[in-house]
Design an enzyme around this catalytic site. Structure first.
Site, short mmCIF file in Angstrom:
data_model
loop_
_atom_site.label_atom_id
_atom_site.label_comp_id
_atom_site.label_asym_id
_atom_site.label_seq_id
_atom_site.Cartn_x
_atom_site.Cartn_y
_atom_site.Cartn_z
N GLN A 75 89.40 39.97 60.69
CA GLN A 75 89.88 40.79 61.96
C GLN A 75 91.55 40.39 62.16
O GLN A 75 92.11 39.23 61.60
CB GLN A 75 89.09 40.55 63.04
N HIS A 76 92.11 41.69 62.83
CA HIS A 76 93.45 41.37 63.42
C HIS A 76 94.74 41.43 62.50
O HIS A 76 95.82 41.62 62.96
CB HIS A 76 93.67 39.92 64.28
N ASP B 71 84.68 40.99 60.35
CA ASP B 71 84.03 40.00 59.70
C ASP B 71 82.68 39.72 60.58
O ASP B 71 81.76 39.39 60.08
CB ASP B 71 84.65 38.96 59.05
#
Length: 483
Positions: free
Chosen positions: A71-72, A241
């Site tokens: 992520q991110h 994830d």
């Protein structure tokens, strides 16, 4: 017997699993490493995906494929779709100052934090994409000026699998969009005003898909035409994830998933969005249309790696040492903030060992303290979820760290509730594959895949472990605050 493929493009590697869509039976799999670092050229992910697909026997017989990813991570594209600079990953903490800046701009003290929690379900920290965009605008204005679109790792890989058909074809899902800091799980809409506040202007963002909406079709030419099926192969919406892992293990109401990987995460499936102004609980979304309140720590499995390195033993030997020491390690406590920390939000923090005496100066005591310290930090996350209304019936323990016999046995002592450990597997990739199966089969409900070989540990809380850890943690943080 239709087959589906799931991808896990994680921080450390790319994994591909090919499974039977109806039963979930594993047919074949492959993997490839990713480079180290907190910023990575996305082309390395693409090369690893190609290698992993080849190792898994190709996708020629696959009906659908879906990508789960870390992520991110900030992937910035110019007007031609070229990557502008290496992606800043979730574990890159250089944007910590940008996070504080964005909060302060929304209001002084608690008001600023409440604003962000209400707006997007989470309070910005260095991990989030929105803070990385502010860092880019402040520190690399020439690169910031070139940005035409911003997306996340799994968005970019899905787009490449579709043949990179143009910036307007970028697609994402609810779970990953909810980690950007400019998409609201509660309203299911982008907050482009917050994106503009961070970067200085509005740029293209991926369309957010529902749980069973296709992101397009696999382009045979995308992978060089080798081992790729026809253009009828569907591309799933993908997932962050953690959401993919929860879907992969079949987490339901009352289950809290604790994932021990590069980072540690604690999350549950909820029917209502979370909005925690303290910032401890991130109000993410899941892959089914529900929500995924989540607590993340920066330090998890690498705490075990570090302890094993210091003691010059293998991870299995570390587990044996830890289990040979008494619960509580006779008062030796490790605060495991080895790479800064996200929960609590102390990106510049360091680790510490408390209670070192002649009696506790043994490899076994240090091994036990490392395992307990890592688990206590995750248990703090469990408490935070419960405070937000989560029901904690049992913990499902997954991730590389769960392979440690010491972690599995000590977890029930630290968490104080039953612990279930599925067999070792690639649960992010499995969750992506299950999503692909849901899409390929066209059923109203996702297919029911039940992993076999699950271990169960009864709750056996040991008084004193968490209390001593809390005292050591607060003492350490106070000293860090004093410089």
């Amino acid at each position: 017997m239709p087959l589906v493929a799931g991808v896990d493009s994680s921080t450390q590697s790319c994994k591909v699993v090919v499974r039977d869509a109806e039963t979930g039976a594993l047919v074949r799999q492959g993997r490839a490493p990713h480079p180290d670092g907190t910023e990575v050229d996305p082309s390395a992910w693409w090369s690893a995906l190609q290698t992993a697909i080849d190792a898994a026997g190709g996708l020629a017989d696959v009906a659908a494929v879906s990508v789960g990813g870390q992520q991110h991570g900030m992937v910035c594209l110019d007007e031609s779709g070229e990557v502008i600079r290496p992606a800043l990953l979730w574990n890159d903490t250089r944007s910590a100052g940008a996070a504080a800046e964005l909060i302060q701009e929304a209001g002084e003290g608690q008001a600023g934090r409440r604003f962000w929690a209400d707006a997007v379900g989470s309070v910005p920290v260095a991990s989030f994409t929105v803070t990385k965009l502010r860092w880019l605008a402040r520190n690399e204005p020439e690169n910031a000026a070139r940005v035409a679109a911003v997306c996340l790792p799994h968005d970019w890989l899905t787009w490449r699998l579709a043949g990179a058909p143009g910036l307007d074809a970028l697609r994402t899902d609810r779970s990953d969009a909810s980690g950007t800091g400019y998409w609201s799980p509660a309203t299911e809409k982008y907050r482009l005003d917050l994106l503009e506040q961070a970067l200085g202007r509005v740029v293209r963002v991926p369309t957010v898909l529902g749980p069973t909406e296709a992101a397009g079709h696999l382009a045979p030419a995308a992978l060089g035409g080798s081992g790729v099926g026809s253009e009828a192969t569907l591309l799933g919406p993908g997932a962050g994830d953690n959401a993919a892992a929860g879907f992969g293990v079949g987490a339901g109401p009352g289950d809290v998933v604790v994932s021990i990987g590069t980072s540690g995460t604690v999350f549950s499936v909820a029917d209502a969005p979370a909005a925690d102004p303290s910032g401890i609980v991130a109000g993410f979304a899941d892959v089914t249309g529900r929500f995924l309140p989540l607590v993340c720590t920066l330090n998890a499995a690498r705490v075990l790696d570090a302890a094993a390195g210091m003691l010059r033993v293998s991870l299995d030997e570390l587990a044996d040492l830890a289990l040979s020491a008494p619960p509580g390690a006779d008062g030796l406590v490790m605060v495991p903030y080895l790479e800064g920390e996200r929960t609590p939000n102390r990106p510049d923090a360091t680790g510490a060992v408390h209670g070192l005496t002649l009696r506790t100066s043994t490899p076994a005591h240090l091994a036990r303290a490392a395992v307990e310290g890592m688990l206590c930090a995750l248990a703090d996350g469990l408490d935070a979820l419960a405070a937000q209304g989560a029901t904690v019936r049992r913990v499902i323990l997954v991730g590389g760290g769960a392979r440690s016999a010491a972690v599995r046995r000590i977890a029930a002592q630290v968490f104080g509730c039953p612990v279930v450990v599925p067999p070792p597997g690639e649960y992010v990739a499995d969750g992506a594959a299950r999503q692909a199966a849901w899409l390929a089969l066209g059923t109203g409900e996702p297919p029911s895949w039940t992993p076999s070989g699950t271990e169960e540990y009864a709750a056996e809380p040991v008084p004193g472990i968490r209390e001593r850890y809390a005292l050591a943690r607060e003492h350490h943080l106070d000293r860090l605050s004093q410089g």
